[in-house]
Design a protein around this motif. Sequence first.
Motif, PDB file in Angstrom:
ATOM      1  N   PHE A 195     -10.046   4.901  -3.616  1.00 38.29           N
ATOM      2  CA  PHE A 195      -8.895   4.252  -4.248  1.00 38.29           C
ATOM      3  C   PHE A 195      -8.212   5.199  -5.234  1.00 38.29           C
ATOM      4  CE2 PHE A 195      -7.790   1.570  -8.092  1.00 38.29           C
ATOM      5  CZ  PHE A 195      -6.487   1.340  -7.683  1.00 38.29           C
ATOM      6  N   LEU A 196      -9.009   5.868  -6.096  1.00 37.55           N
ATOM      7  CA  LEU A 196      -8.417   6.772  -7.073  1.00 37.55           C
ATOM      8  C   LEU A 196      -7.767   7.976  -6.405  1.00 37.55           C
ATOM      9  CD1 LEU A 196     -11.068   6.746  -9.960  1.00 37.55           C
ATOM     10  CD2 LEU A 196      -8.925   5.483  -9.787  1.00 37.55           C
ATOM     11  N   ARG A 197      -8.380   8.469  -5.327  1.00 38.66           N
ATOM     12  CA  ARG A 197      -7.786   9.581  -4.593  1.00 38.66           C
ATOM     13  C   ARG A 197      -6.412   9.175  -4.047  1.00 38.66           C
ATOM     14  NH1 ARG A 197     -11.423  10.120  -0.814  1.00 38.66           N
ATOM     15  NH2 ARG A 197     -12.658  11.719  -1.851  1.00 38.66           N
ATOM     16  N   THR A 198      -6.340   7.979  -3.473  1.00 33.36           N
ATOM     17  CA  THR A 198      -5.070   7.494  -2.937  1.00 33.36           C
ATOM     18  C   THR A 198      -4.062   7.264  -4.051  1.00 33.36           C
ATOM     19  OG1 THR A 198      -6.325   6.383  -1.187  1.00 33.36           O
ATOM     20  CG2 THR A 198      -4.024   5.741  -1.468  1.00 33.36           C
ATOM     21  N   LEU A 199      -4.538   6.736  -5.179  1.00 30.15           N
ATOM     22  CA  LEU A 199      -3.660   6.464  -6.314  1.00 30.15           C
ATOM     23  C   LEU A 199      -3.052   7.750  -6.866  1.00 30.15           C
ATOM     24  CD1 LEU A 199      -2.598   4.313  -8.315  1.00 30.15           C
ATOM     25  CD2 LEU A 199      -4.625   4.750  -9.705  1.00 30.15           C
TER      26      LEU A 199
ATOM     27  N   ILE B 228     -15.216  19.999  -1.819  1.00 35.29           N
ATOM     28  CA  ILE B 228     -15.301  18.590  -2.213  1.00 35.29           C
ATOM     29  C   ILE B 228     -13.915  17.953  -2.239  1.00 35.29           C
ATOM     30  CG2 ILE B 228     -15.886  17.029  -4.112  1.00 35.29           C
ATOM     31  CD1 ILE B 228     -18.130  18.954  -4.856  1.00 35.29           C
ATOM     32  N   GLY B 229     -12.935  18.677  -2.750  1.00 35.07           N
ATOM     33  CA  GLY B 229     -11.590  18.114  -2.903  1.00 35.07           C
ATOM     34  C   GLY B 229     -10.612  18.567  -1.858  1.00 35.07           C
ATOM     35  N   ARG B 230     -11.105  18.949  -0.679  1.00 31.21           N
ATOM     36  CA  ARG B 230     -10.229  19.504   0.350  1.00 31.21           C
ATOM     37  C   ARG B 230      -9.255  18.473   0.930  1.00 31.21           C
ATOM     38  NH1 ARG B 230     -15.187  18.644   2.608  1.00 31.21           N
ATOM     39  NH2 ARG B 230     -15.277  17.441   4.550  1.00 31.21           N
ATOM     40  N   ASP B 231      -9.527  17.182   0.709  1.00 33.29           N
ATOM     41  CA  ASP B 231      -8.651  16.152   1.276  1.00 33.29           C
ATOM     42  C   ASP B 231      -7.476  15.825   0.370  1.00 33.29           C
ATOM     43  OD1 ASP B 231     -10.128  15.070  -0.725  1.00 33.29           O
ATOM     44  OD2 ASP B 231     -10.985  13.433   0.457  1.00 33.29           O
ATOM     45  N   GLY B 232      -7.211  16.678  -0.588  1.00 34.77           N
ATOM     46  CA  GLY B 232      -6.058  16.474  -1.459  1.00 34.77           C
ATOM     47  C   GLY B 232      -6.407  15.996  -2.848  1.00 34.77           C
ATOM     48  N   GLU B 233      -7.680  15.716  -3.103  1.00 36.76           N
ATOM     49  CA  GLU B 233      -8.054  15.190  -4.422  1.00 36.76           C
ATOM     50  C   GLU B 233      -7.815  16.230  -5.512  1.00 36.76           C
ATOM     51  OE1 GLU B 233     -11.705  12.611  -6.411  1.00 36.76           O
ATOM     52  OE2 GLU B 233     -12.012  13.677  -4.525  1.00 36.76           O
TER      53      GLU B 233
END
Length: 290
Positions: free
Chosen positions: A50-54, A279-284
């Motif tokens: 949720f926070l990643r999407t936010l 760890i954050g490769r998906d855009g985080e």
Amino acid sequence: MPRGSAEAVFALARAAGIAEASVHEVRVLGRDEPSEELAVKSSAPKIRQFLRTLLLAPPIDRREIRFSAHEVLALVGDEPAQRVTIPAGVPLTDVHHDLWRYCHVTGSSIARTGVSAALLAYAMLKGDTLLAVGALMFTPFSPLVLSVALGIAARRGDLTRQALLALAVALILTLSAAAITGVLVGGPLGTEEFGGPARNFVMSGLIGVMAALADSDEVGRRQLLGLAMAYPFVRLIVWFGLTLALGAPEQGSRAHDLVLLAGNAAVMTAAAATTYRLIGRDGELAGLPR
């Protein structure tokens, strides 16, 4: 958030698998417009998603919408404990803010750095392993190395610069405290075996990976990993401080030890930065606040 925004934000929460939330109107001093507050509670994997999407959602204006994340030790509801307690990792926003706390040079950090360095220097002079372990646990270098690594991985120049500044201050304080301890306690300064470059660099790389993983996970004894991170190079810094006061033993080589110190720090930082990138490769990482 401004009144009327909760539905859009909750849609992001539902997309992450969070079934319900509470919302209520609040009066925010300093704002003219009415506001509302949305509260969601769920397992770590869902909250992180949720926070990643936010963070990455285009319509979200951080000047208008603010959020905070809090750890809940027990969440009793319709989901079984087996699912609620899955340690999928804390959001990188938590890691980012937690590491920033270590990068500020304060009176407390200066005192802690000086005392821990003096204790470690005394332990090295007296051959007291137990005291050395206790002193290493309070040295500031482990979180500062991780801060530099996260700053590099997330391309946050402000965090990298502040961490390097704090590292420089810690380095000067540690060298000074060790040298003063050497003058007060006196010698002789025995030989220290730091090992060869290959062993040091492999150990530093593995420790950097483990430390970055532990820093991003709810499970683990971070204090012990901090101790493991400090061990490869903090002893070398204190050793250099002692040699400034007592002189280097004939068997030792300052050039060799300096290569080990710089290499350990560089390898550990690179390993931790690479781990953060994975760890954050998906855009985080890109969504981390400035």
